[in-house]
Scaffold this motif. Structure first.
Motif, PDB file in Angstrom:
ATOM      1  N   UNK A 142     -10.132  -0.785  86.022  1.00 27.93           N
ATOM      2  CA  UNK A 142     -10.437  -1.277  84.677  1.00 27.93           C
ATOM      3  C   UNK A 142     -11.952  -1.271  84.465  1.00 27.93           C
ATOM      4  N   UNK A 143     -12.455  -0.431  83.559  1.00 31.12           N
ATOM      5  CA  UNK A 143     -13.908  -0.410  83.303  1.00 31.12           C
ATOM      6  C   UNK A 143     -14.401  -1.787  82.866  1.00 31.12           C
ATOM      7  N   UNK A 144     -15.272  -2.358  83.674  1.00 31.17           N
ATOM      8  CA  UNK A 144     -15.746  -3.727  83.442  1.00 31.17           C
ATOM      9  C   UNK A 144     -16.290  -3.931  82.035  1.00 31.17           C
ATOM     10  N   UNK A 174     -20.385 -10.324  86.303  1.00 30.21           N
ATOM     11  CA  UNK A 174     -20.682  -9.260  87.275  1.00 30.21           C
ATOM     12  C   UNK A 174     -21.640  -9.765  88.353  1.00 30.21           C
ATOM     13  N   UNK A 175     -22.686 -10.449  87.912  1.00 32.23           N
ATOM     14  CA  UNK A 175     -23.673 -10.964  88.876  1.00 32.23           C
ATOM     15  C   UNK A 175     -23.047 -11.992  89.817  1.00 32.23           C
ATOM     16  N   UNK A 176     -22.221 -12.839  89.256  1.00 28.86           N
ATOM     17  CA  UNK A 176     -21.534 -13.864  90.074  1.00 28.86           C
ATOM     18  C   UNK A 176     -20.649 -13.199  91.133  1.00 28.86           C
ATOM     19  N   UNK A 232     -18.510   2.092  90.511  1.00 26.48           N
ATOM     20  CA  UNK A 232     -18.613   2.576  89.123  1.00 26.48           C
ATOM     21  C   UNK A 232     -18.492   1.450  88.108  1.00 26.48           C
ATOM     22  N   UNK A 233     -18.676   0.231  88.568  1.00 18.48           N
ATOM     23  CA  UNK A 233     -18.517  -0.933  87.697  1.00 18.48           C
ATOM     24  C   UNK A 233     -17.115  -0.993  87.097  1.00 18.48           C
ATOM     25  N   UNK A 234     -16.131  -0.671  87.889  1.00 26.67           N
ATOM     26  CA  UNK A 234     -14.736  -0.819  87.457  1.00 26.67           C
ATOM     27  C   UNK A 234     -14.081  -1.913  88.298  1.00 26.67           C
TER      28      UNK A 234
END
Lengths: 199, 338
Positions: free
Chosen positions: A109-111, A140-142, A163-165
Motif C-alpha cells: 500500500x503506497x504510504x 512514517x517517522x514514528x 519504496x515507502x509502501x
C-alpha cells in the motif's frame, strides 16, 4: 511463535503531536461548520417551525449536565484526547487494510496515497489538506525511528519498505497464541511425565 | 442443525463528514452556546468503527470471526438511524455504506475510503429511524417528516412496510422479517415540549394495519406451501414498552403495537433507538424485544454493540432464540463476544 510481551497494548501505538492533533480537530470543526452553514444557506426551511421552538430552559436534561460537569476540561486532557482519537482511527484503518484480500496476497500500500486518502474520511477533513501530509510524515517517522520500520500489533504487523509502501500481515491472534501456549504447556507436561516415569 | 443467524445492528449515525468532537465534548470544553446551536446538535459517527463493522460482515461470510461454529450469517438487519440526519448529503453517505461503489482492492471501502457493505454476500435489510427522517427547520434546526430516505433507499425500502426477501429457511424453520416505519410524520404528532421531543415515534394505525395484513398474508402463504415452522419477526426503530427509553424518546401508543404483535403471534421485535443493548419482555407481551445498542455512533458511553440472533427449533419443534452480544474492543480493533 509470538511472545506474550509482544501482545502490545494499543496505547503504545502512534500518537500525532499535540500541535498537529489540535490543528486537525480545528480544521475538522471549521470544515463541518462551513459545510453545515452552506447547506443551511441553500435550503428552503420549514417556516412553520417558529411555533414549536424548544423551550431553552428545557434544553438539557440532568444526565447531560452531569456528564458535562464531570468531564475533565483541562487543556492537556483535551489535547490528549484529540491525539488518542486520531491515533485510534489510524490504528483501525490499518487493521482493516491488513484483513483485505489484497494484503493477504502480499499487496503493498503506497504510504503517501493510502494514509491521506483513508484518514481524510476517518478524520472528516479534506483530502488535499497539508495536515494529512504532515500526519503521514509523523507516522512514517514514528514507524522508522521508534520501531525500525516494523510495528507489531496484537494480531497484525505493519512494515514500511524501501519504496515507502506499507506491507501489512496478520499474525497469530491472542486467542491463537493462548491456545498454542496451552498446547505447548500440555506437551511439556507430557514430556515431563515420560521423563520422570510418572503416568 | 444449523440455526438461522441474523446480525442485528442499529443507530449507525453516518454523516457526510464525521465530526471529531461531539456535542458533549463541546459542552465539557465550556462551549455551551456553540453546542446549543441547533445544527450542531445531531451527533455523528466513528468512521473507523463503521469500517471494522463492514470488515466483520464481509469476512464473516465464511464464519471467520463471529461464527465459530462455521454457521454463516443469513442476513444483516439495520433497524434505523443509518444517517445522522435525513438530509440528502448525510443519507447519500449512508447509501454509500450500503451500496458502494467499491475500491479496486479494498472490498469494504469505496474509492474515496468510505466504509461499505457493497461487497458483502450477506443480504442487508434496513429501515428508517427518527434521525433518517430529520429535515431542516428554521429555529429548532431539525423537524421530523423528511422523505428523502424513501427515494435514496428505494431499492431496499418501500415505505411504510417492507417484507424483506428472502424468507430465511433452515432445518425445518422459516423466518420472515417485516420492517415498519413508525416515525413521526409531522412535528405536531409529538407529545410534550421536551428537548429532543422529535425523537419520539408513534404507532400510526394505518401502518399497523398494513403490518398486520402483511404478516397474515405471509402466514397464509406459508401454511399453504410448507411444512416448516414459521417465525415472524417485526423490525421497528422504536422499542415498545422499553425499560430503557426516556419519555422524550418514547413510542407513542405502543400498547397498540404490542396487542397487534400478540394477535399475530410474532416471535420477536428487533429495534434500536435507545443505544442500549437489551433483551426484554414486559407483562402481557407474548414475544420478546431485542434492542440493539449503537454500533458506530461516536458518542457511546455504553460502548459500541451489535448482536446476533440464532433461531432454531428444539426437539419439540419449539422456537429457540439465542442472543449473542458483541462489543467493539479498541485494542483488538474488532467486535468481540461479551
Amino acid at each position: 511463535m509470538i511472545d506474550i510481551d509482544d501482545l502490545i497494548e494499543k496505547k503504545l501505538f502512534f500518537r500525532p503531536s499535540a500541535t498537529l492533533a489540535q490543528a486537525i480537530v480545528g480544521l475538522n470543526q471549521t470544515f463541518v461548520s462551513q459545510f453545515l452553514q452552506s447547506d443551511w444557506d441553500n435550503e428552503e426551511l420549514d417556516l412553520e417551525e417558529d411555533e414549536d421552538v424548544d423551550d431553552p430552559s428545557a434544553a438539557f436534561d440532568s444526565s447531560l449536565m452531569v456528564q458535562a460537569t464531570t468531564a475533565a476540561t483541562g487543556r492537556d486532557r483535551v489535547e490528549d484526547e484529540y491525539q488518542r482519537v486520531i491515533g485510534d482511527r489510524l490504528y483501525h484503518f490499518l487493521a482493516s487494510m491488513t484483513e483485505s484480500p489484497y494484503a493477504r496476497e502480499g499487496g503493498r500500500f503506497p504510504l503517501w496515497e493510502v494514509i491521506p486518502g483513508g484518514m481524510s474520511t476517518m478524520l472528516g477533513v479534506p483530502r488535499e489538506s497539508d495536515l494529512l501530509h504532515t500526519l503521514t510524515e509523523e507516522f512514517r517517522n514514528w514507524l522508522l525511528r521508534e520501531h525500525r520500520g516494523t510495528y507489531k500489533g496484537p494480531w497484525w504487523v505493519v512494515s514500511l519498505d524501501d519504496d515507502d509502501a506499507l506491507v501489512l500481515k496478520e499474525i497469530a491472534s491472542k486467542q491463537d497464541y493462548l491456545e498454542a501456549l496451552a498446547k505447548k504447556r500440555g506437551a511439556f507436561a507430557a514430556a515431563a511425565r515420560e521423563t520422570s516415569g510418572v503416568g | 442443525m444449523p440455526p438461522v443467524r441474523i446480525l442485528h445492528a442499529s443507530d449507525l449515525h453516518i454523516a457526510v463528514k464525521a465530526k471529531l468532537t461531539s456535542v458533549f465534548d463541546q459542552i465539557s470544553a465550556g462551549m455551551y452556546f456553540h453546542a446549543l446551536r441547533p445544527r450542531a446538535l445531531a451527533s455523528t459517527y466513528d468512521p473507523a468503527i463503521l469500517l471494522r463493522l463492514a470488515d466483520l460482515i464481509y469476512h464473516d461470510y465464511n464464519g471467520r470471526y463471529i461464527n465459530q461454529a462455521a454457521h454463516r450469517l443469513d442476513a444483516v438487519l439495520l433497524t434505523g438511524d443509518l444517517a445522522t440526519t435525513g438530509k440528502h448529503h448525510d443519507l447519500e453517505a449512508a447509501v454509500k455504506f450500503i451500496d458502494g461503489p467499491v475500491h479496486p482492492y479494498l472490498p469494504t471501502q469505496t474509492p474515496d475510503y468510505v466504509p461499505t457493505l457493497a461487497s458483502s454476500r450477506t443480504p442487508v435489510w434496513l429501515l428508517p429511524g427518527n434521525h433518517d427522517r430529520l429535515r431542516s427547520a428554521k429555529l429548532t434546526g431539525y423537524s421530523p417528516g423528511g422523505k428523502i430516505f424513501d427515494t435514496l433507499f428505494a431499492s431496499h425500502w418501500s415505505s411504510p412496510i417492507t417484507e424483506y426477501d428472502p424468507i430465511l429457511n433452515l432445518s425445518g424453520l422459516s423466518v420472515a422479517v417485516i420492517g415498519a416505519d413508525f416515525n413521526l410524520e409531522h412535528k405536531r404528532q409529538r407529545e410534550g415540549r421536551w428537548w429532543n421531543k422529535y425523537a419520539q415515534g408513534r404507532v400510526h394505525q394505518s401502518v399497523l394495519d398494513e403490518l398486520e395484513l402483511a404478516t397474515q398474508r405471509i402466514q397464509a402463504k406459508h401454511a399453504a406451501s410448507s411444512q416448516d415452522e414459521l417465525a415472524i419477526i417485526w423490525a421497528i426503530h422504536f422499542p415498545p414498552k422499553s425499560p430503557a427509553v426516556a419519555t422524550s424518546m418514547k413510542l407513542i401508543d405502543d400498547e397498540h403495537l404490542v396487542e397487534a404483535g400478540n394477535r399475530c403471534g410474532i416471535s420477536a421485535i428487533l429495534a434500536g433507538h435507545t443505544h442500549e443493548p437489551v433483551r426484554y419482555q414486559t407483562p402481557g407481551m407474548k414475544f420478546e424485544v431485542f434492542c440493539a445498542g449503537t454500533a458506530t455512533q461516536d458518542f457511546a458511553p455504553r460502548g459500541h454493540y451489535f448482536h446476533i440472533l440464532s433461531l432454531s427449533l428444539d426437539a419439540g419443534r419449539n422456537l429457540e432464540i439465542d442472543w449473542e452480544n458483541y462489543r467493539f474492543d479498541a485494542t483488538n480493533s474488532r467486535f468481540m463476544l461479551v
